[in-house]
Design a protein around this motif. Structure first.
Motif, PDB file in Angstrom:
ATOM      1  N   VAL A  43       1.621   7.262  22.324  1.00 46.74           N
ATOM      2  CA  VAL A  43       1.556   5.893  22.790  1.00 46.74           C
ATOM      3  C   VAL A  43       0.073   5.330  22.713  1.00 46.74           C
ATOM      4  CG1 VAL A  43       3.562   5.951  24.225  1.00 46.74           C
ATOM      5  CG2 VAL A  43       1.324   6.380  25.229  1.00 46.74           C
ATOM      6  N   GLN A  44       0.004   4.100  22.601  1.00 48.05           N
ATOM      7  CA  GLN A  44      -1.340   3.459  22.450  1.00 48.05           C
ATOM      8  C   GLN A  44      -2.630   3.725  23.408  1.00 48.05           C
ATOM      9  OE1 GLN A  44      -3.058   0.123  23.640  1.00 48.05           O
ATOM     10  NE2 GLN A  44      -4.284   0.258  21.911  1.00 48.05           N
ATOM     11  N   ARG A  45      -2.158   4.165  24.497  1.00 51.61           N
ATOM     12  CA  ARG A  45      -3.362   4.768  25.369  1.00 51.61           C
ATOM     13  C   ARG A  45      -3.798   5.906  24.976  1.00 51.61           C
ATOM     14  NH1 ARG A  45      -4.753   2.762  30.117  1.00 51.61           N
ATOM     15  NH2 ARG A  45      -4.808   4.784  31.180  1.00 51.61           N
ATOM     16  N   GLY A  46      -3.383   6.398  23.810  1.00 53.76           N
ATOM     17  CA  GLY A  46      -3.856   7.658  23.644  1.00 53.76           C
ATOM     18  C   GLY A  46      -3.228   8.963  24.403  1.00 53.76           C
ATOM     19  N   GLU A  47      -1.852   8.942  24.505  1.00 60.99           N
ATOM     20  CA  GLU A  47      -1.321   9.840  25.370  1.00 60.99           C
ATOM     21  C   GLU A  47       0.183  10.158  24.726  1.00 60.99           C
ATOM     22  OE1 GLU A  47      -2.782   8.707  30.013  1.00 60.99           O
ATOM     23  OE2 GLU A  47      -1.163   7.535  29.055  1.00 60.99           O
ATOM     24  N   PRO A  48       0.700  11.300  25.029  1.00 58.51           N
ATOM     25  CA  PRO A  48       2.027  11.678  24.764  1.00 58.51           C
ATOM     26  C   PRO A  48       2.905  11.104  25.460  1.00 58.51           C
ATOM     27  CG  PRO A  48       1.016  13.422  26.187  1.00 58.51           C
ATOM     28  CD  PRO A  48      -0.039  12.485  25.776  1.00 58.51           C
ATOM     29  N   SER A  49       4.204  10.555  24.944  1.00 57.77           N
ATOM     30  CA  SER A  49       5.001   9.661  25.608  1.00 57.77           C
ATOM     31  C   SER A  49       5.768  10.682  26.639  1.00 57.77           C
ATOM     32  CB  SER A  49       6.169   9.313  24.838  1.00 57.77           C
ATOM     33  OG  SER A  49       7.116   8.921  25.430  1.00 57.77           O
ATOM     34  N   LEU A  50       5.889  10.213  27.975  1.00 56.34           N
ATOM     35  CA  LEU A  50       6.471  10.915  28.812  1.00 56.34           C
ATOM     36  C   LEU A  50       7.841  11.710  28.695  1.00 56.34           C
ATOM     37  CD1 LEU A  50       5.636  11.078  31.981  1.00 56.34           C
ATOM     38  CD2 LEU A  50       7.525   9.509  32.343  1.00 56.34           C
ATOM     39  N   ILE A  51       8.831  11.106  27.841  1.00 57.90           N
ATOM     40  CA  ILE A  51       9.769  11.730  27.329  1.00 57.90           C
ATOM     41  C   ILE A  51      10.006  11.392  25.806  1.00 57.90           C
ATOM     42  CG2 ILE A  51      11.092  11.579  29.492  1.00 57.90           C
ATOM     43  CD1 ILE A  51      12.593   9.157  28.705  1.00 57.90           C
ATOM     44  N   ASN A  52      10.433  12.203  25.092  1.00 57.72           N
ATOM     45  CA  ASN A  52      10.639  12.138  23.643  1.00 57.72           C
ATOM     46  C   ASN A  52      11.109  10.657  23.256  1.00 57.72           C
ATOM     47  OD1 ASN A  52      13.500  12.557  22.408  1.00 57.72           O
ATOM     48  ND2 ASN A  52      13.157  14.206  23.665  1.00 57.72           N
ATOM     49  N   LYS A  53      10.906  10.513  21.574  1.00 57.43           N
ATOM     50  CA  LYS A  53      11.345   9.189  21.207  1.00 57.43           C
ATOM     51  C   LYS A  53      12.792   8.968  20.947  1.00 57.43           C
ATOM     52  CE  LYS A  53      10.620  11.021  16.520  1.00 57.43           C
ATOM     53  NZ  LYS A  53       9.626  10.957  15.244  1.00 57.43           N
ATOM     54  N   PHE A  54      13.651   9.985  20.879  1.00 54.13           N
ATOM     55  CA  PHE A  54      15.051  10.095  20.830  1.00 54.13           C
ATOM     56  C   PHE A  54      15.680   9.763  22.313  1.00 54.13           C
ATOM     57  CE2 PHE A  54      14.260  11.345  16.693  1.00 54.13           C
ATOM     58  CZ  PHE A  54      14.912  10.756  16.046  1.00 54.13           C
ATOM     59  N   GLU A  55      15.175  10.191  23.294  1.00 59.70           N
ATOM     60  CA  GLU A  55      15.579   9.882  24.858  1.00 59.70           C
ATOM     61  C   GLU A  55      15.427   8.465  25.068  1.00 59.70           C
ATOM     62  OE1 GLU A  55      16.846  13.099  27.179  1.00 59.70           O
ATOM     63  OE2 GLU A  55      17.392  12.726  25.044  1.00 59.70           O
ATOM     64  N   LYS A  56      14.161   8.021  24.535  1.00 59.20           N
ATOM     65  CA  LYS A  56      13.791   6.416  24.808  1.00 59.20           C
ATOM     66  C   LYS A  56      14.481   5.858  23.945  1.00 59.20           C
ATOM     67  CE  LYS A  56       9.303   6.618  23.696  1.00 59.20           C
ATOM     68  NZ  LYS A  56       8.051   6.250  23.644  1.00 59.20           N
ATOM     69  N   THR A  57      15.209   6.189  22.800  1.00 58.92           N
ATOM     70  CA  THR A  57      15.979   5.235  21.884  1.00 58.92           C
ATOM     71  C   THR A  57      17.484   5.131  22.790  1.00 58.92           C
ATOM     72  OG1 THR A  57      15.130   5.939  19.869  1.00 58.92           O
ATOM     73  CG2 THR A  57      17.161   5.356  19.787  1.00 58.92           C
ATOM     74  N   LYS A  58      17.775   6.373  23.277  1.00 61.51           N
ATOM     75  CA  LYS A  58      19.002   6.207  24.101  1.00 61.51           C
ATOM     76  C   LYS A  58      18.868   5.215  25.024  1.00 61.51           C
ATOM     77  CE  LYS A  58      20.095  11.292  23.635  1.00 61.51           C
ATOM     78  NZ  LYS A  58      20.056  12.585  24.233  1.00 61.51           N
ATOM     79  N   ILE A  59      17.915   5.283  25.763  1.00 62.44           N
ATOM     80  CA  ILE A  59      17.952   4.469  27.032  1.00 62.44           C
ATOM     81  C   ILE A  59      17.845   2.591  26.547  1.00 62.44           C
ATOM     82  CG2 ILE A  59      16.343   3.597  28.844  1.00 62.44           C
ATOM     83  CD1 ILE A  59      15.267   6.218  28.956  1.00 62.44           C
ATOM     84  N   ALA A  60      17.004   2.736  25.581  1.00 63.51           N
ATOM     85  CA  ALA A  60      16.964   1.306  24.883  1.00 63.51           C
ATOM     86  C   ALA A  60      18.189   0.747  24.193  1.00 63.51           C
ATOM     87  CB  ALA A  60      16.023   1.339  23.619  1.00 63.51           C
ATOM     88  N   LEU A  61      19.022   1.511  23.662  1.00 65.03           N
ATOM     89  CA  LEU A  61      20.318   1.215  23.319  1.00 65.03           C
ATOM     90  C   LEU A  61      21.272   0.984  24.382  1.00 65.03           C
ATOM     91  CD1 LEU A  61      20.706   3.478  20.153  1.00 65.03           C
ATOM     92  CD2 LEU A  61      20.047   1.120  19.954  1.00 65.03           C
ATOM     93  N   SER A  62      21.159   1.500  25.366  1.00 61.37           N
ATOM     94  CA  SER A  62      22.074   1.510  26.477  1.00 61.37           C
ATOM     95  C   SER A  62      21.646   0.123  27.477  1.00 61.37           C
ATOM     96  CB  SER A  62      21.953   2.776  27.503  1.00 61.37           C
ATOM     97  OG  SER A  62      20.639   2.619  28.298  1.00 61.37           O
ATOM     98  N   GLN A  63      20.601  -0.455  27.179  1.00 59.52           N
ATOM     99  CA  GLN A  63      19.922  -1.784  27.977  1.00 59.52           C
ATOM    100  C   GLN A  63      20.072  -2.972  27.286  1.00 59.52           C
ATOM    101  OE1 GLN A  63      19.767  -1.373  31.243  1.00 59.52           O
ATOM    102  NE2 GLN A  63      20.353   1.017  30.631  1.00 59.52           N
ATOM    103  N   GLY A  64      20.856  -2.745  25.732  1.00 60.05           N
ATOM    104  CA  GLY A  64      20.961  -4.051  25.194  1.00 60.05           C
ATOM    105  C   GLY A  64      20.138  -4.282  23.809  1.00 60.05           C
ATOM    106  N   ILE A  65      19.306  -3.250  23.491  1.00 61.41           N
ATOM    107  CA  ILE A  65      18.629  -3.249  22.264  1.00 61.41           C
ATOM    108  C   ILE A  65      19.424  -2.841  21.240  1.00 61.41           C
ATOM    109  CG2 ILE A  65      16.858  -2.284  20.639  1.00 61.41           C
ATOM    110  CD1 ILE A  65      15.773  -4.211  23.062  1.00 61.41           C
ATOM    111  N   ASP A  66      19.468  -3.564  19.893  1.00 61.01           N
ATOM    112  CA  ASP A  66      20.429  -3.219  19.028  1.00 61.01           C
ATOM    113  C   ASP A  66      19.767  -2.260  17.686  1.00 61.01           C
ATOM    114  OD1 ASP A  66      22.418  -5.033  19.854  1.00 61.01           O
ATOM    115  OD2 ASP A  66      20.957  -6.712  19.533  1.00 61.01           O
ATOM    116  N   ILE A  67      18.694  -2.483  17.509  1.00 60.62           N
ATOM    117  CA  ILE A  67      18.087  -1.588  16.572  1.00 60.62           C
ATOM    118  C   ILE A  67      16.717  -1.154  17.239  1.00 60.62           C
ATOM    119  CG2 ILE A  67      17.058  -1.209  14.144  1.00 60.62           C
ATOM    120  CD1 ILE A  67      18.585  -3.608  13.328  1.00 60.62           C
ATOM    121  N   VAL A  68      16.282   0.135  17.114  1.00 59.70           N
ATOM    122  CA  VAL A  68      15.101   0.946  17.513  1.00 59.70           C
ATOM    123  C   VAL A  68      14.475   1.346  16.311  1.00 59.70           C
ATOM    124  CG1 VAL A  68      14.032   2.318  19.145  1.00 59.70           C
ATOM    125  CG2 VAL A  68      16.092   1.304  19.797  1.00 59.70           C
TER     126      VAL A  68
END
Length: 395
Positions: A44-69
Motif C-alpha cells: 500500500v501507499q504508506r510503504g507497508e504490506p497490506s494486512l491481508i492479501n489482495k484477493f481476500e480484500k477483493t472478496k470483501i469489496a464485492l460482498s459490500q457492493g463493489i462491482d469490479i475490483v
C-alpha cells in the motif's frame, strides 16, 4: 449501458464502516450506477504490506457492493501520492468511468480545485523546490509553498486526483463525500474509525479475543469474518526485514537508482543493515528529519522489489495494463460491454493471466511480471504460500 460509471480509489487495509458508508453514499447520489474500485494490491501507499492479501480484500469489496475490483500495481501503489493518484485515475479512464468519488475532510471541492490549479503552476513548483532545498520534508514544503495552507490526508490525495484529472484532460467528473466521524489517524467514534486505528489494535499485544472484540463494531460483518479467519497471518513491514537487509547489502552499489532514495540515504541503509539491529532500531537510525516515515517505508520496499527510477519513468503517467481481480454479475456485464468497443484492445484489460503475449508487448509483460514478483514476495513472508490467485466472481 449504465448511466453512471463511478470510480473509487481504495486500499481497504482493512475494509471498515467508513468504506461501507462511502459505497452507500454513491448508491444514494448516483442512480443506475456501477462501482469500479482501483485497489492497492498486496502493498500500500504508506510503504507497508497490506494486512491481508489482495484477493481476500477483493472478496470483501464485492460482498459490500463493489462491482469490479482492479489491482493498482505495486509499481504505482507504493509511490508518492502524485504517482499513486496518476496511476489510479489512468486506470479509471481506461474503464470509461464517468465519475470519481473520494472522501474529503474539508468536502470543499471548489477550494481543492483552486489549490490543484495553483500547485500545477511553475511559480508553485519553484517555491516548492526552494523549501525542499532548505531541508524541509515534502509535506511541510508543499504546505509552505501554498502559503501555509494545511491539508489533511484525504484532502491531499483528493488534490492529487484533481491534478491527475486536469493534467491528462480526463473527462471524469470528481465528486467528494464528507469524511464522517473520524480522520485518517483518529480512534473510534460511533462505530467509525480509521484503518490506522484498526491496524494498531490488531498489531497490539492483547489476546486474540480482545483484539477482535475491539474491532467487531468497526467493520462490516463479512470483513470481520475475513479478518478473523486470517488472524495470525497479518502482514507488517518488519516481517520483511531480513529480505530487505539482504537486498540492501547485496545491491549496495545499485541503491542510488532506487525510486525515492535521496543522496546519502543509500550509505545509511547499507551501514545500518550490517549491524545487528532490530527492525525498530534500524528504522530509527536510518530515519532523518528530512524524510517522512511513509517515504522511508516506501524506500525500503522499493529496495526490496528493485523498483528503480527507470521503472517509475515508464509507469508514472500511464499504467500499462488493467488487471481485474474480481467482479460481480453486473461487473461482468459491463466488462462484456467494453469488449464490444472499437478501442478495446488498446485498453489492455486482463481478466486472466493467459494469452499475455497477445495483449501486451514485451515491455508491458516485463512490468506485469514485476508486479507478480512483488506478490510472490508478499506470499513468501506472509504465510500465504499456498494461496491460488483466481479471478473472483460474485453472483
Amino acid at each position: 449501458m449504465f448511466k453512471n460509471v463511478v470510480g473509487l480509489i481504495v486500499e481497504y487495509n482493512p475494509f471498515h464502516n467508513g468504506h461501507l458508508y462511502h459505497i452507500q453514499e454513491i448508491d444514494r447520489l448516483f442512480d443506475d450506477n456501477i462501482k469500479i474500485a482501483v485497489m492497492s494490491g498486496d502493498f500500500v501507499q504508506r510503504g507497508e504490506p497490506s494486512l491481508i492479501n489482495k484477493f481476500e480484500k477483493t472478496k470483501i469489496a464485492l460482498s459490500q457492493g463493489i462491482d469490479i475490483v482492479i489491482e493498482l500495481p505495486t509499481f504505482c501503489s507504493t509511490q508518492s501520492a502524485e504517482i499513486f493518484a496518476k496511476g489510479s485515475v489512468n486506470i479509471l479512464d481506461k474503464l470509461s468511468c464517468s465519475h470519481i468519488v473520494f472522501g474529503s475532510e474539508s468536502n470543499d471541492l471548489d477550494k481543492l480545485k483552486r489549490i490543484a490549479t495553483i500547485s500545477m503552476t511553475k511559480e508553485f513548483e519553484l517555491s516548492l523546490r526552494e523549501f525542499l532545498a532548505e531541508g524541509l520534508s515534502y509535506p511541510t514544503a508543499f504546505s509552505k509553498a501554498l502559503f501555509d495552507e494545511k491539508l489533511s490526508s484525504n484532502d491531499i490525495l483528493a488534490l492529487e486526483y484533481l491534478k491527475a484529472i486536469k493534467g491528462t484532460n480526463s473527462k471524469i467528473e470528481p465528486y467528494s463525500i464528507q469524511r464522517e466521524k473520524t480522520g485518517y489517524y483518529d480512534d473510534e467514534k460511533d462505530n467509525f474509525s480509521s484503518a490506522t486505528y484498526i491496524r494498531k489494535i490488531l498489531s497490539g499485544n492483547e489476546k486474540k479475543e480482545n483484539k477482535l472484540n475491539k474491532i467487531k463494531n468497526l467493520v462490516p460483518e463479512f470483513s470481520y469474518k475475513i479478518l478473523e479467519e486470517n488472524f495470525g497471518v497479518f502482514s507488517c513491514l518488519s516481517d520483511f526485514y531480513d529480505l530487505i537487509k539482504y537486498n540492501i547489502i547485496k545491491n549496495h552499489s545499485e541503491l542510488k537508482n532506487i525510486q525515492d532514495l535521496e543522496v546519502g540515504l543509500d550509505n545509511r541503509l547499507y551501514r545500518y543493515s550490517l549491524e545487528n539491529l532490530s527492525f525498530e532500531d534500524f528504522f530509527n537510525e536510518v530515519l532523518t528529519k528530512r524524510i517522512t516515515i511513509s517515504r522511508l517505508q516506501r524506500v525500503l520496499l522499493h529496495s526490496l522489489f528493485g523498483l528503480t527510477e527507470t521503472i517509475t519513468e515508464k509507469v508514472k503517467n500511464k499504467v500499462p495494463f488493467v488487471k481485474i481481480l474480481g467482479f460481480s454479475t453486473k461487473g461482468q456485464e459491463y466488462l462484456n460491454y467494453l469488449k464490444k468497443l472499437d478501442d478495446y484492445s488498446e485498453r489492455k484489460i486482463l481478466t486472466s493471466n493467459r494469452n499475455l503475449k497477445e495483449i501486451l508487448n514485451k515491455e508491458e509483460i516485463e512490468l506485469f511480471n514485476f508486479n507478480e514478483l512483488c506478490s510472490q514476495i508478499y506470499r513468501v513472508k506472509s504465510n500465504y504460500i499456498n494461496i491460488r490467485y483466481p479471478i473472483i466472481k460474485k453472483d
